[in-house]
Design an enzyme around this catalytic site. Structure first.
Site, PDB file in Angstrom:
ATOM      1  N   GLY A  72      -8.534  -1.680   2.619  1.00 54.12           N
ATOM      2  CA  GLY A  72      -7.869  -1.040   1.490  1.00 54.12           C
ATOM      3  C   GLY A  72      -7.537  -2.014   0.373  1.00 54.12           C
ATOM      4  O   GLY A  72      -7.658  -1.688  -0.806  1.00 54.12           O
ATOM      5  N   SER A 198      -8.926   3.213   4.377  1.00 54.97           N
ATOM      6  CA  SER A 198      -8.989   2.040   5.256  1.00 54.97           C
ATOM      7  C   SER A 198      -9.061   2.478   6.717  1.00 54.97           C
ATOM      8  O   SER A 198      -8.342   3.392   7.128  1.00 54.97           O
ATOM      9  CB  SER A 198      -7.743   1.174   5.020  1.00 54.97           C
ATOM     10  OG  SER A 198      -7.693   0.121   5.956  1.00 54.97           O
ATOM     11  N   CYS A 322       3.764  -4.902   5.222  1.00 54.90           N
ATOM     12  CA  CYS A 322       3.010  -5.800   4.349  1.00 54.90           C
ATOM     13  C   CYS A 322       3.938  -6.740   3.601  1.00 54.90           C
ATOM     14  O   CYS A 322       3.529  -7.780   3.141  1.00 54.90           O
ATOM     15  CB  CYS A 322       2.180  -5.004   3.359  1.00 54.90           C
ATOM     16  SG  CYS A 322       1.158  -3.815   4.166  1.00 54.90           S
TER      17      CYS A 322
HETATM   18  N1  PLP Z   1      -2.502   0.600   0.596  1.00 53.03           N
HETATM   19  C1  PLP Z   1      -1.488   1.020   1.359  1.00 53.03           C
HETATM   20  C2  PLP Z   1      -0.646   2.172   0.895  1.00 53.03           C
HETATM   21  C3  PLP Z   1      -1.191   0.380   2.562  1.00 53.03           C
HETATM   22  O1  PLP Z   1      -0.170   0.794   3.307  1.00 53.03           O
HETATM   23  C4  PLP Z   1      -2.002  -0.718   2.956  1.00 53.03           C
HETATM   24  C5  PLP Z   1      -1.709  -1.470   4.191  1.00 53.03           C
HETATM   25  O2  PLP Z   1      -0.642  -1.437   4.738  1.00 53.03           O
HETATM   26  C6  PLP Z   1      -3.067  -1.096   2.133  1.00 53.03           C
HETATM   27  C7  PLP Z   1      -3.288  -0.409   0.964  1.00 53.03           C
HETATM   28  C8  PLP Z   1      -3.957  -2.238   2.487  1.00 53.03           C
HETATM   29  O3  PLP Z   1      -4.981  -1.820   3.344  1.00 53.03           O
HETATM   30  P1  PLP Z   1      -5.757  -2.900   4.250  1.00 53.03           P
HETATM   31  O4  PLP Z   1      -4.787  -3.345   5.309  1.00 53.03           O
HETATM   32  O5  PLP Z   1      -6.925  -2.144   4.802  1.00 53.03           O
HETATM   33  O6  PLP Z   1      -6.174  -4.001   3.349  1.00 53.03           O
END
Ligand code: PLP
Length: 382
Positions: A72, A198, A322
């Protein structure tokens, strides 16, 4: 030691056994490069093409619209940076509650002469369309708002935002990473130009994602090289992960109704029990994905509660995983008008199909007991 109760599915999900089974041949004997002309390469290419169909079907798009990425984060960066590189500097509008992998590339555009505007949300965490109308009076190149928030689970009115963005001639993107597998996602119905998904959020492997694109717009790629993914993302395809992503998409679609029914029942019980224990459940009145509850208890620090619950065998998150390295209160909750003190108490519970009602009762009891104990300790310290 007993197995911890996993309640952090918005951070990542356990890989489904059938997804793993689908991937294994491509980690073992079928190790071909999807660009190779020989038979092994052809097998890998066919597997990637099949996964492309599965991902496209899960979001109501055509296979040719799917650009596989490493996840993502890359897909969001590809849209924001790739679109900005094709447009003259103007305004970019990004949701105030969007993930850092949308917010940060957007902020970076300011150095290139763009103006950044954050789209406000109301007290329930839903994007404010009135604020968008005001924003769109300025020439706007890009609008990006997530479909489901990772912390509160609150769903955003993306179709309404996209309609306004298109009328203003802006390119519209939505991060659907936290929505796919939890609620129906339809590229056409949303009316977006780009949609991010993702694999590891829907029982697929980590390290695979996609940007689904309206082919009427052209983005500048982030990575240049062998011209993979129709030139949009050079680099040898991660065949096992892409195969797993496709299988996970099929599974998510097949199990969507059961997932929703199962999680809504558990979440509503959890919300009720937490509210009875005096917790504030953020976004409780707004439309939400079925599996997410974000709450706080007055005077209780979220980090401390997460650590205490971990000791008792529950995996939950404080704010968003995150940004869990940061002690700053959640930007999402602050944007909703939550006080910094209460926002510092935020704890997120995100459910999955393997959770059950007993675990929810045990968790709610553990939260209440831990909060009482922490309050007693604080009272003794003063
Ligand atoms: N967007 C959102 C809303 C997310 O919660 C996350 C990951 O927690 C991401 C993007 C990032 O995705 P990825 O872990 O596949 O890079």
């Amino acid at each position: 030691m007993s197995v911890p109760v996993y309640l952090d599915h918005n951070a990542t999900t356990p890989i489904d056994e059938s997804v793993l089974e689908a991937m294994l041949p491509f980690l073992r004997q079928q190790h071909g490069n999807a660009s190779s002309r020989h038979e092994m390469g052809t097998v890998a290419r066919r597997a990637v093409d099949r996964a492309r169909e599965q991902v496209a079907a899960a979001v109501g798009a055509r296979p040719a619209q799917v650009v596989f990425t490493s996840g993502g984060t890359e897909a969001n960066n590809l849209f924001i940076k790739g679109a900005a590189a094709m447009l003259r500097p103007q305004q970019i509008v990004v949701g105030a509650i969007d993930h850092p992998c949308v917010a940060m590339p957007a902020r970076d555009l300011v150095r290139a002469g763009w103006t950044l505007r954050r789209l406000a949300v109301d007290a329930d965490g839903v994007a404010d369309l009135g604020d968008l109308d005001v924003a769109l009076r300025q020439p706007t190149g890009i609008v990006s708002t997530m479909l489901a928030n990772n912390e509160t689970g609150v769903l955003q009115p993306v179709a309404a935002i996209a309609a306004r963005a298109r009328q203003a001639r802006a390119w519209m993107h939505s991060d659907a990473v936290q929505a796919l597998g939890k609620v129906p996602v339809d590229f056409e119905a949303l009316g977006v130009h780009g949609l991010t998904v993702s694999a590891h959020k829907l029982r697929g492997p980590k390290g695979a994602g996609a940007l689904v694109l309206d082919k009427r717009i052209e983005l500048k790629p982030l990575l240049h090289g062998g011209g993979h993914e129709s030139g949009m993302r050079s680099g040898t395809e991660n065949v096992p992960a892409i195969v797993g992503f496709g299988a996970a998409c099929d599974l998510a679609v097949a199990r969507l109704a059961a997932f929703e029914a199962h999680c809504v029942a558990l979440r509503d019980e959890l919300d009720a029990r937490l509210a009875a224990a005096g917790a504030t459940v953020f976004g409780r009145l707004a439309p939400r994905v079925p599996n997410t509850t974000c709450f706080a208890l007055d005077g209780i620090d979220g980090e401390t509660l997460v650590i205490e619950l971990d000791r008792l065998g529950f995996c939950v998150a404080s704010g968003s995983a995150c940004s869990s390295m940061s002690t700053e209160p959640s930007a999402t909750l602050l944007a909703m008008g939550v006080t910094p003190d209460l926002a510092r108490g935020a704890v997120r519970v995100s459910l999955g199909p393997d959770n059950d009602a007993q675990q929810i009762r045990d968790l709610a009891a553990a939260v209440a007991a831990t909060a009482s104990r922490l309050r007693r300790l604080t009272a003794m310290a003063v």
